[in-house]
Write a protein that holds these residues in place. Structure first.
Motif, PDB file in Angstrom:
ATOM      1  N   LYS A 194       0.865  -1.179   0.000  1.00 38.75           N
ATOM      2  CA  LYS A 194       0.000   0.000   0.000  1.00 38.75           C
ATOM      3  C   LYS A 194       0.900   1.226   0.000  1.00 38.75           C
ATOM      4  CE  LYS A 194      -3.902  -2.083   2.483  1.00 38.75           C
ATOM      5  NZ  LYS A 194      -4.775  -1.972   3.678  1.00 38.75           N
ATOM      6  N   LYS A 195       0.704   2.089  -0.978  1.00 39.36           N
ATOM      7  CA  LYS A 195       1.652   3.201  -1.112  1.00 39.36           C
ATOM      8  C   LYS A 195       1.616   4.150   0.082  1.00 39.36           C
ATOM      9  CE  LYS A 195      -1.342   5.971  -4.183  1.00 39.36           C
ATOM     10  NZ  LYS A 195      -1.418   6.586  -5.535  1.00 39.36           N
ATOM     11  N   ASP A 196       0.490   4.231   0.782  1.00 41.06           N
ATOM     12  CA  ASP A 196       0.460   5.100   1.961  1.00 41.06           C
ATOM     13  C   ASP A 196       1.114   4.441   3.179  1.00 41.06           C
ATOM     14  OD1 ASP A 196      -1.477   3.227   2.470  1.00 41.06           O
ATOM     15  OD2 ASP A 196      -3.077   4.656   2.885  1.00 41.06           O
ATOM     16  N   ALA A 197       1.626   3.191   3.017  1.00 40.29           N
ATOM     17  CA  ALA A 197       2.370   2.531   4.093  1.00 40.29           C
ATOM     18  C   ALA A 197       3.868   2.791   3.988  1.00 40.29           C
ATOM     19  CB  ALA A 197       2.106   1.024   4.063  1.00 40.29           C
ATOM     20  N   ILE A 198       4.311   3.433   2.898  1.00 41.53           N
ATOM     21  CA  ILE A 198       5.734   3.750   2.739  1.00 41.53           C
ATOM     22  C   ILE A 198       6.092   4.887   3.686  1.00 41.53           C
ATOM     23  CG2 ILE A 198       7.547   4.466   1.149  1.00 41.53           C
ATOM     24  CD1 ILE A 198       6.391   1.801   0.362  1.00 41.53           C
ATOM     25  N   VAL A 199       6.988   4.625   4.644  1.00 39.43           N
ATOM     26  CA  VAL A 199       7.352   5.644   5.632  1.00 39.43           C
ATOM     27  C   VAL A 199       8.757   6.201   5.416  1.00 39.43           C
ATOM     28  CG1 VAL A 199       5.795   4.733   7.386  1.00 39.43           C
ATOM     29  CG2 VAL A 199       8.152   3.879   7.271  1.00 39.43           C
ATOM     30  N   GLY A 200       9.520   5.592   4.521  1.00 38.31           N
ATOM     31  CA  GLY A 200      10.868   6.090   4.267  1.00 38.31           C
ATOM     32  C   GLY A 200      11.402   5.562   2.957  1.00 38.31           C
ATOM     33  N   ILE A 201      12.311   6.340   2.354  1.00 39.42           N
ATOM     34  CA  ILE A 201      12.927   5.969   1.081  1.00 39.42           C
ATOM     35  C   ILE A 201      14.435   6.118   1.219  1.00 39.42           C
ATOM     36  CG2 ILE A 201      13.110   6.485  -1.390  1.00 39.42           C
ATOM     37  CD1 ILE A 201      10.326   7.742  -1.212  1.00 39.42           C
ATOM     38  N   GLY A 202      15.168   5.102   0.801  1.00 42.47           N
ATOM     39  CA  GLY A 202      16.631   5.164   0.761  1.00 42.47           C
ATOM     40  C   GLY A 202      17.122   5.047  -0.665  1.00 42.47           C
ATOM     41  N   THR A 237       2.507  10.338   4.164  1.00 47.04           N
ATOM     42  CA  THR A 237       1.350  10.586   5.034  1.00 47.04           C
ATOM     43  C   THR A 237       1.734  11.021   6.437  1.00 47.04           C
ATOM     44  OG1 THR A 237       1.261   8.250   5.654  1.00 47.04           O
ATOM     45  CG2 THR A 237      -0.075   8.929   3.765  1.00 47.04           C
ATOM     46  N   SER A 238       2.994  10.827   6.837  1.00 46.16           N
ATOM     47  CA  SER A 238       3.365  11.197   8.203  1.00 46.16           C
ATOM     48  C   SER A 238       4.834  11.572   8.277  1.00 46.16           C
ATOM     49  CB  SER A 238       3.069  10.055   9.177  1.00 46.16           C
ATOM     50  OG  SER A 238       3.889   8.940   8.904  1.00 46.16           O
ATOM     51  N   ILE A 239       5.154  12.428   9.263  1.00 45.16           N
ATOM     52  CA  ILE A 239       6.527  12.728   9.627  1.00 45.16           C
ATOM     53  C   ILE A 239       6.710  12.203  11.041  1.00 45.16           C
ATOM     54  CG2 ILE A 239       8.224  14.553  10.016  1.00 45.16           C
ATOM     55  CD1 ILE A 239       6.734  16.232   7.960  1.00 45.16           C
ATOM     56  N   GLU A 240       7.612  11.271  11.215  1.00 40.76           N
ATOM     57  CA  GLU A 240       7.717  10.545  12.477  1.00 40.76           C
ATOM     58  C   GLU A 240       8.439  11.370  13.560  1.00 40.76           C
ATOM     59  OE1 GLU A 240       6.200   7.534  12.922  1.00 40.76           O
ATOM     60  OE2 GLU A 240       5.428   7.939  10.924  1.00 40.76           O
ATOM     61  N   ASN A 241       8.342  10.896  14.805  1.00 35.59           N
ATOM     62  CA  ASN A 241       9.036  11.532  15.925  1.00 35.59           C
ATOM     63  C   ASN A 241      10.531  11.673  15.620  1.00 35.59           C
ATOM     64  OD1 ASN A 241       6.540  11.178  17.154  1.00 35.59           O
ATOM     65  ND2 ASN A 241       7.196   9.411  18.367  1.00 35.59           N
ATOM     66  N   TYR A 242      11.088  12.846  15.886  1.00 32.22           N
ATOM     67  CA  TYR A 242      12.511  13.136  15.717  1.00 32.22           C
ATOM     68  C   TYR A 242      12.977  12.998  14.262  1.00 32.22           C
ATOM     69  CZ  TYR A 242      12.924  12.863  20.830  1.00 32.22           C
ATOM     70  OH  TYR A 242      12.782  13.067  22.183  1.00 32.22           O
ATOM     71  N   ASN A 291       8.886  16.415  18.516  1.00 30.22           N
ATOM     72  CA  ASN A 291      10.315  16.654  18.276  1.00 30.22           C
ATOM     73  C   ASN A 291      10.717  16.456  16.807  1.00 30.22           C
ATOM     74  OD1 ASN A 291      11.613  17.246  20.969  1.00 30.22           O
ATOM     75  ND2 ASN A 291      10.633  15.297  21.468  1.00 30.22           N
ATOM     76  N   ALA A 292       9.762  16.547  15.900  1.00 27.74           N
ATOM     77  CA  ALA A 292      10.048  16.272  14.483  1.00 27.74           C
ATOM     78  C   ALA A 292      11.136  17.188  13.935  1.00 27.74           C
ATOM     79  CB  ALA A 292       8.771  16.396  13.658  1.00 27.74           C
TER      80      ALA A 292
END
Length: 321
Positions: free
Chosen positions: A69-77, A232-237, A260-261
Motif C-alpha cells: 500500500k503506497k500510503d504505508a511507505i514511511v521512508g525511502i533510501g 502521510t506522516s513525519i515521524e518523531n525526531y 520533536n520532528a
C-alpha cells in the motif's frame, strides 16, 4: 498499520526498486534497464533523465504489487553508482550527459593537477588518488572543454544525489561518496575550500554533505504525481538536530507530524504546513532559533507543550479560532 520502506539502487546497466518491511523481508521488487553510451574512445556516459524515467517505472510496478500500500511507505533510501559528475542548473535541469565511473577522458587533466599540486598533497586531504574515474577530474574536464556548460552549472551531483533531488527538490551530497570529490576532507568530513581553489574549482559547485542515514527531505507534490508515492506522516525526531535544513514545504498528503520532528533544527527559517494537519505536537519546533515564517492552518485544534520553545525570531503567529 504496517510500515514499509522503499529502496532505490542506481546501477550501471539498470535500476533496482524494492519494498521491504521493517524486518528486512522483500515485499516487492522491480528492475528497469537504461542504455550506456560510448561516444568516443575512453568516453562512457549516461543520461540521468533516463535513470529517473526507469526509476519512476519501477516504483509504479512495486507500488501496484500485491501486499504493498503506497500510503504505508514511511521512508525511502537511495544509493547508486559512484563518481558521476552531473551538471545541473538552479532549476535542477541536467545540462549534459554525465561521464560515469568507467569514463577516462580526463587523463591529461589528472596529470596536470597531480603535477601542479602534488599527488601526496591531494591524498592527505582526500585519502584518494587523483584518477580520471572520479568526479573531480570530470568537473575540470567540463570546465576546460565545455566552458559554456560549466558556466551554467549550479551544482555537480552524483547519481543518488540526482534521484534524491528529483524526489525531494533538495540538492545533497551523500557522505559515503564524498571521497570521489578530491577537495572533500576525509578527516573533517567536509569540503576544503583552499584545495578546491588550487584545483580551479569552488565548494559552491557541490551540495552540502549529509550522513547516509540522515533525512534530507520529503517527497514533493511533483514527485508524488510522477512516481505515485504518497507521504502521510513525519515521524518523531524525523529531522531532529538537522543543521542543513533551511526551509521545508510539507505536502498536503501529510496528516500527522510527530513530537520533536524538527527538534533543534537551528538553521530552519521557513515552514509550510499541510492544510489539513490537526495537531502540532510537543516540542515539534523546539529551539528552531532561526524560524521566522510559519502559518498555522485553520484545521489545527491542538498545539502541544513547548511546540515553539525558544523560537525567538517568530514575532507573531495567527492561532486558529
Amino acid at each position: 498499520m504496517i510500515e514499509l520502506l522503499l529502496g532505490i539502487d542506481i546501477g550501471t546497466s539498470a535500476c533496482k526498486i524494492a519494498v521491504f518491511n521493517k524486518q528486512g523481508q522483500v515485499i516487492a521488487s522491480a528492475t528497469e534497464t537504461y542504455p550506456v553510451y560510448y561516444p568516443k574512445k575512453g568516453w562512457v556516459e549516461q543520461n540521468p533523465n533516463e535513470w529517473w524515467e526507469a526509476i519512476v517505472k519501477g516504483i509504479k510496478i512495486v507500488l501496484s504489487s500485491a501486499g504493498v500500500k503506497k500510503d504505508a511507505i514511511v521512508g525511502i533510501g537511495v544509493d547508486g553508482q559512484s563518481w558521476s559528475a552531473i551538471p545541473v542548473d538552479k532549476e535542477g535541469n541536467v545540462l549534459v550527459n554525465t561521464p560515469i565511473w568507467m569514463d577516462t577522458r580526463a587523463r591529461d587533466i589528472c596529470e596536470e593537477i597531480n603535477g601542479k599540486i602534488g599527488e601526496d598533497e591531494i591524498f592527505k586531504i582526500a585519502g584518494n588518488s587523483f584518477l580520471p574515474s572520479y568526479s573531480t577530474p570530470k568537473m575540470l574536464w567540463l570546465k576546460k572543454h565545455k566552458p559554456e556548460i560549466f558556466g551554467k552549472t549550479y551544482k555537480f551531483l552524483q547519481s543518488n544525489s540526482y534521484i534524491v533531488y528529483k524526489l525531494t527538490g533538495n540538492m545533497t551530497q551523500d557522505m559515503s561518496q564524498g571521497y570521489g570529490i578530491h577537495f572533500f576532507d576525509c578527516r573533517r568530513l567536509n569540503y576544503d575550500e583552499k584545495l578546491a581553489k588550487e584545483m580551479g574549482l569552488s565548494t559552491e559547485l557541490v551540495p552540502p554533505v549529509y550522513e547516509c542515514d540522515e533525512i534530507v527531505g520529503l517527497v514533493t507534490a511533483k514527485a508524488v504525481g510522477t512516481a505515485q508515492i504518497t507521504v502521510t506522516s513525519i515521524e518523531n525526531y524525523a529531522f531532529a538536530s538537522n543543521k542543513s535544513l533551511v526551509s521545508i514545504v510539507i505536502p498536503n498528503s501529510v496528516t500527522s507530524i510527530g513530537y520533536n520532528a524538527f527538534y533543534r533544527c537551528s538553521n530552519l527559517q521557513s515552514v509550510t504546513l499541510p492544510n489539513n494537519i490537526q495537531s502540532i505536537e510537543n516540542d515539534t519546533f523546539y529551539e528552531c532559533t532561526k524560524l521566522t515564517n510559519i502559518t498555522i492552518p485553520e484545521t489545527v485544534t491542538n498545539i502541544g507543550n513547548s511546540a515553539f520553545y525558544n523560537c525567538n525570531r517568530i514575532s507573531s503567529i495567527n492561532i486558529p479560532n
